[in-house]
Design a protein around this motif. Structure first.
Motif, mmCIF file in Angstrom:
data_model
loop_
_atom_site.group_PDB
_atom_site.id
_atom_site.type_symbol
_atom_site.label_atom_id
_atom_site.label_comp_id
_atom_site.label_asym_id
_atom_site.label_seq_id
_atom_site.Cartn_x
_atom_site.Cartn_y
_atom_site.Cartn_z
ATOM 1 N N LYS A 1 11.014 6.434 57.209
ATOM 2 C CA LYS A 1 10.433 5.201 57.756
ATOM 3 C C LYS A 1 11.509 4.171 58.074
ATOM 4 O O LYS A 1 11.453 3.489 59.094
ATOM 5 N N GLN A 2 12.500 4.065 57.188
ATOM 6 C CA GLN A 2 13.565 3.098 57.409
ATOM 7 C C GLN A 2 14.482 3.529 58.553
ATOM 8 O O GLN A 2 14.848 2.724 59.419
ATOM 9 N N LEU A 3 14.864 4.821 58.545
ATOM 10 C CA LEU A 3 15.814 5.303 59.545
ATOM 11 C C LEU A 3 15.195 5.405 60.931
ATOM 12 O O LEU A 3 15.915 5.344 61.936
ATOM 13 N N PHE A 4 13.875 5.529 61.015
ATOM 14 C CA PHE A 4 13.218 5.564 62.320
ATOM 15 C C PHE A 4 13.539 4.299 63.111
ATOM 16 O O PHE A 4 13.922 4.345 64.280
ATOM 17 N N LEU A 5 13.373 3.168 62.463
ATOM 18 C CA LEU A 5 13.633 1.907 63.153
ATOM 19 C C LEU A 5 15.117 1.746 63.481
ATOM 20 O O LEU A 5 15.475 1.149 64.498
ATOM 21 N N HIS A 6 15.985 2.302 62.634
ATOM 22 C CA HIS A 6 17.411 2.233 62.936
ATOM 23 C C HIS A 6 17.762 3.101 64.143
ATOM 24 O O HIS A 6 18.686 2.772 64.889
ATOM 25 N N LYS A 7 17.020 4.181 64.324
ATOM 26 C CA LYS A 7 17.272 5.027 65.475
ATOM 27 C C LYS A 7 16.905 4.337 66.778
ATOM 28 O O LYS A 7 17.461 4.658 67.827
ATOM 29 N N ILE A 8 15.981 3.403 66.714
ATOM 30 C CA ILE A 8 15.571 2.706 67.926
ATOM 31 C C ILE A 8 16.756 1.980 68.546
ATOM 32 O O ILE A 8 16.975 2.027 69.764
ATOM 33 N N GLY A 9 17.538 1.292 67.705
ATOM 34 C CA GLY A 9 18.677 0.554 68.214
ATOM 35 C C GLY A 9 19.670 1.466 68.911
ATOM 36 O O GLY A 9 20.138 1.185 70.019
ATOM 37 N N ALA A 10 20.001 2.593 68.264
ATOM 38 C CA ALA A 10 20.940 3.533 68.861
ATOM 39 C C ALA A 10 20.362 4.155 70.133
ATOM 40 O O ALA A 10 21.071 4.364 71.121
ATOM 41 N N PHE A 11 19.067 4.424 70.105
ATOM 42 C CA PHE A 11 18.412 5.005 71.267
ATOM 43 C C PHE A 11 18.446 4.051 72.457
ATOM 44 O O PHE A 11 18.792 4.442 73.580
ATOM 45 N N VAL A 12 18.079 2.801 72.219
ATOM 46 C CA VAL A 12 18.060 1.815 73.296
ATOM 47 C C VAL A 12 19.447 1.676 73.909
ATOM 48 O O VAL A 12 19.620 1.649 75.123
ATOM 49 N N TYR A 13 20.453 1.624 73.042
ATOM 50 C CA TYR A 13 21.827 1.448 73.507
ATOM 51 C C TYR A 13 22.244 2.599 74.413
ATOM 52 O O TYR A 13 22.879 2.393 75.451
ATOM 53 N N GLY A 14 21.876 3.828 74.026
ATOM 54 C CA GLY A 14 22.375 4.975 74.755
ATOM 55 C C GLY A 14 21.508 5.451 75.907
ATOM 56 O O GLY A 14 22.011 6.071 76.841
ATOM 57 N N GLN A 15 20.206 5.168 75.868
ATOM 58 C CA GLN A 15 19.302 5.785 76.828
ATOM 59 C C GLN A 15 18.743 4.838 77.885
ATOM 60 O O GLN A 15 18.438 5.271 78.993
ATOM 61 N N ILE A 16 18.578 3.575 77.555
ATOM 62 C CA ILE A 16 17.891 2.684 78.487
ATOM 63 C C ILE A 16 18.812 2.146 79.578
ATOM 64 O O ILE A 16 18.352 1.817 80.671
ATOM 65 N N THR A 17 20.119 2.071 79.305
ATOM 66 C CA THR A 17 21.045 1.511 80.293
ATOM 67 C C THR A 17 20.916 2.166 81.661
ATOM 68 O O THR A 17 20.832 1.448 82.680
ATOM 69 N N PRO A 18 20.911 3.517 81.788
ATOM 70 C CA PRO A 18 20.745 4.108 83.133
ATOM 71 C C PRO A 18 19.457 3.688 83.831
ATOM 72 O O PRO A 18 19.443 3.484 85.053
ATOM 73 N N PHE A 19 18.369 3.522 83.067
ATOM 74 C CA PHE A 19 17.108 3.092 83.669
ATOM 75 C C PHE A 19 17.195 1.656 84.187
ATOM 76 O O PHE A 19 16.678 1.326 85.252
ATOM 77 N N LEU A 20 17.857 0.795 83.416
ATOM 78 C CA LEU A 20 17.992 -0.593 83.849
ATOM 79 C C LEU A 20 18.887 -0.694 85.086
ATOM 80 O O LEU A 20 18.618 -1.500 85.991
ATOM 81 N N ILE A 21 19.929 0.121 85.138
ATOM 82 C CA ILE A 21 20.789 0.134 86.327
ATOM 83 C C ILE A 21 19.990 0.636 87.526
ATOM 84 O O ILE A 21 20.071 0.079 88.629
#
Length: 513
Positions: free
Chosen positions: A236-256
Motif C-alpha cells: 500500500k505504501q510503495l504503490f503511491l511511491h511508484k506513482i511518482g516514478a511512473f509520472v516522471y518516466g511515462q507522462i513526459t512523452p504524452f505531454l510533449i
C-alpha cells in the motif's frame, strides 16, 4: 564473512552491469540511427508513445515487487528456505492477479486507440500489433518471471541483467537488419514478443539451477498472504511511491505529444536515449549496492549506515556532475554527427535535460537508504510530486512548449526528492538534522561547478580552434580532453573537503589489496 560476501556480490553485480550496458550503449546509438533512417521519425515516436501507454497499465503492479524484495532480506540473511518459498508463493499469487487485471485493462484500453492516435499516418493494424506485442511481453513478467525477484534480493541481479541484455542485443541487431532490407513494422513488433519469450525461458532455467530448492506454490498464496500482513502494508505504501516514478518516466512523452508534436517526441527521445543509456551504464554499477545497503541497515548500526551513506553520496555526486557537464557540452555535437543537423535542439532544451539528468541520477542514493530503513509511509509525497509535475508541465507547456513541459519534472523533483526526502531520511533514519544533508550538498556542489567552468574555459581557450571541424575523430578528442580535465580537476578540488570521498577511496584501495 557476511560483509565480505556482500561486498563481493556488489562488485560482481557492478562488473557485469557495466560490461553489459557498455556493449548495449554502442549498439543502441548505432541502431537508433538506422531505425530513424529506415523506419522514420514518426515510427520511433510511435514506439515511444506505445511504451508510455503500456506504462500506465503497469502502474497496477502496485509496488508488490519492491515490497517482496524488502521482506526477503531477512530470510535470505538467515538462510530460511521455508520462509523464502512462502514469500515467493505469495508474490506469485499477487502477480498472477495483477497480471489478469492488467490484461483486462489493456484489452479495454485498446478500444480507445483510434481516439488516442486520431491523426496517425500508420495503419491501425500496425499500432494494434505494437500495442499487443508490448502488452503480451509485459504479461510474461507477471505470469512466468516473478521468481526473479529472489535474484535481486539475493544480490544476484547480474544474472537477470546478463541474460536480458544478451537477448536484447540479439533482438535489436535482427530488427536493424530487417529494417535495412525489409522495413516491415509488423516484424519489428513481433520480434519484441519473441525475444521476451526467449529471455523468460533462459532466465527460469537459470533460476532452477541456482535455487533447486525453490518451490513456489501459487495455489497456497492466498492463505500464506494472511501469514505475512507486512507485505500488504508495504504494498500500500510503495504503490503511491511508484506513482511518482511512473509520472516522471511515462507522462513526459504524452505531454510533449499534447503540447508540441509527435515528431518532437522522437527528437526529445534522441537526447534522452543518451541520458538513459549513460544512466543504465553507470547506475548498473552504483545501484548494485542496493541489496547490500538493505542488509547493512538490518544490522542496526546507525552510525555505520550514515558513514556508508556519506561515501556513496560523495561518489555518486562526483560521477553525476561529471556526466551531466559532459552531456551539456558534448551532446549537440554528438547528435549532429550521429543523426544530422535536423535533429538538433536548442541550448535551453539541452540545459533542462541536463538538470533532469543530474537530479534523476543523484536521487538513487537517498532512495536506497529510504528503502533499506523501510521508510515508505510518507505516502503523500509521491502524490504531491505527481501533482506538481503535471500542473507545472501543463501550465508552462502551454506557455513555452517543450521547455515548459520539461520544467515540470525539475520543479517537482527539487521540492520532493531533494528537500522532503532527505529530511525524512535524516530525521527518521539517521536521526540527524536536514541541515547536515544541505551542507553536504553545498560542499560538493561548489568544487564541481568551479571545475566545470574552469574546464570549459580551458578547452575553449586552448583546444577548440584545433578541433573546430566536425568529425568523429575530433569529437572523440574533445570529449576525451573535457572528460579527463574535469574528472581530475574536480577530484583534486573535492577530495580535501569531502570526508565521504576520502573514506570511499581508502575503502576501495583496501579492497583491491
Amino acid at each position: 564473512m557476511a560483509n565480505e560476501s556482500r561486498v563481493k556480490k556488489s562488485f560482481l553485480n557492478a562488473r557485469v552491469n557495466f560490461l553489459c550496458y557498455l556493449v548495449v550503449l554502442f549498439i543502441s546509438f548505432y541502431t537508433r540511427k538506422i531505425f530513424l533512417e529506415k523506419l522514420g521519425t514518426d515510427f520511433i515516436g510511435l514506439t515511444g508513445t506505445l511504451s508510455s501507454l503500456l506504462g500506465f497499465l503497469n502502474l497496477a503492479e502496485l509496488g508488490v515487487g519492491s515490497a517482496i524484495g524488502y521482506v526477503l532480506y531477512k530470510p535470505i540473511s538467515d538462510g530460511d528456505r521455508v520462509k523464502i518459498n512462502e514469500v515467493i508463493s505469495v508474490f506469485g499469487y499477487l502477480y498472477r492477479w495483477i497480471g489478469f487485471f492488467i490484461l483486462g485493462a489493456g484489452i479495454v484500453l485498446s478500444v480507445f486507440i483510434p481516439l488516442i492516435f486520431p491523426d496517425t499516418i500508420f495503419q491501425f493494424g500496425v499500432i494494434y500489433m505494437g500495442y499487443y506485442a508490448y502488452l503480451a511481453s509485459s504479461m510474461i513478467g507477471y505470469f512466468v518471471n516473478y521468481r526473479s525477484v529472489l535474484l535481486g534480493a539475493d544480490q544476484r541481479n547480474y544474472i537477470v541483467t546478463g541474460y536480458f541484455q544478451l537477448t536484447n542485443i540479439i533482438r535489436v541487431l535482427i530488427q536493424m537488419v530487417l529494417a535495412i532490407y525489409i522495413q516491415n513494422f509488423y516484424l519489428y513488433f513481433a520480434l519484441e514478443l519473441i525475444f521476451g519469450i526467449i529471455n523468460s525461458i533462459i532466465l527460469n532455467w537459470k533460476i532452477n539451477i541456482i535455487y533447486p530448492w525453490l518451490k513456489s506454490e501459487i495455489c497456497l498464496g492466498r492463505q500464506l498472504f494472511k501469514k505475512y500482513p507486512e507485505i500488504g502494508k508495504y504494498v500500500k505504501q510503495l504503490f503511491l511511491h511508484k506513482i511518482g516514478a511512473f509520472v516522471y518516466g511515462q507522462i513526459t512523452p504524452f505531454l510533449i505529444y499534447a503540447y508540441v508534436a509527435l515528431p518532437v517526441v522522437a527528437l526529445y527521445g534522441n537526447y534522452t536515449t543518451i541520458t538513459q543509456k549513460v544512466q543504465g551504464l553507470v547506475l548498473g554499477v552504483l545501484d548494485s549496492t542496493g541489496a547490500g545497503v538493505g542488509n547493512l541497515i538490518s544490522e542496526g548500526d546507525n552510525q555505520k549506515s550514515y558513514k556508508i551513506y556519506q561515501e556513496l553520496f560523495s561518489v555518486r555526486f562526483w560521477i553525476s556532475a561529471i556526466l551531466t557537464f559532459c552531456f551539456f557540452r558534448l551532446s549537440n555535437s554528438f547528435i549532429l554527427l550521429w543523426l544530422g543537423e535536423e535533429y538538433l535542439m536548442s541550448s535551453l532544451i539541452i540545459a533542462l535535460i541536463s538538470v533532469q539528468f543530474f537530479l534523476s541520477f543523484l536521487r538513487g542514493i537517498t532512495d536506497q537508504f529510504l528503502f533499506g530503513y523501510g521508510l515508505f509511509y510518507d505516502v503523500w509525497a509521491p502524490a504531491a510530486e505527481s501533482i506538481l509535475f503535471v500542473a507545472v508541465a501543463m501550465i508552462a507547456g502551454k506557455a513555452w512548449g517543450l521547455s515548459g513541459v520539461l520544467c515540470g519534472p525539475i520543479v517537482s523533483t527539487i521540492i520532493i526528492i531533494y528537500i522532503w526526502k532527505p529530511y525524512f531520511l535524516f530525521t527518521k533514519g539517521f536521526k540527524k538534522s536536514y541541515l547536515a544533508f544541505a551542507l553536504f550538498f553545498i560542499v560538493h556542489s561548489i568544487p564541481m561547478l568551479l571545475a566545470f567552468f574552469g574546464t570549459d574555459y580551458v578547452v575553449d581557450r586552448f583546444f577548440s580552434d584545433k578541433i573546430s571541424s566536425y568529425s568523429w575523430l575530433n569529437w572523440i578528442i574533445e570529449s576525451a580532453m573535457f572528460t579527463t580535465i574535469i574528472s581530475i580537476s574536480s577530484f583534486v578540488l573535492l577530495y580535501p573537503i569531502s570526508s565521504g570521498l576520502r573514506s570511499f577511496v581508502h575503502r576501495f584501495i583496501h579492497i583491491r589489496r
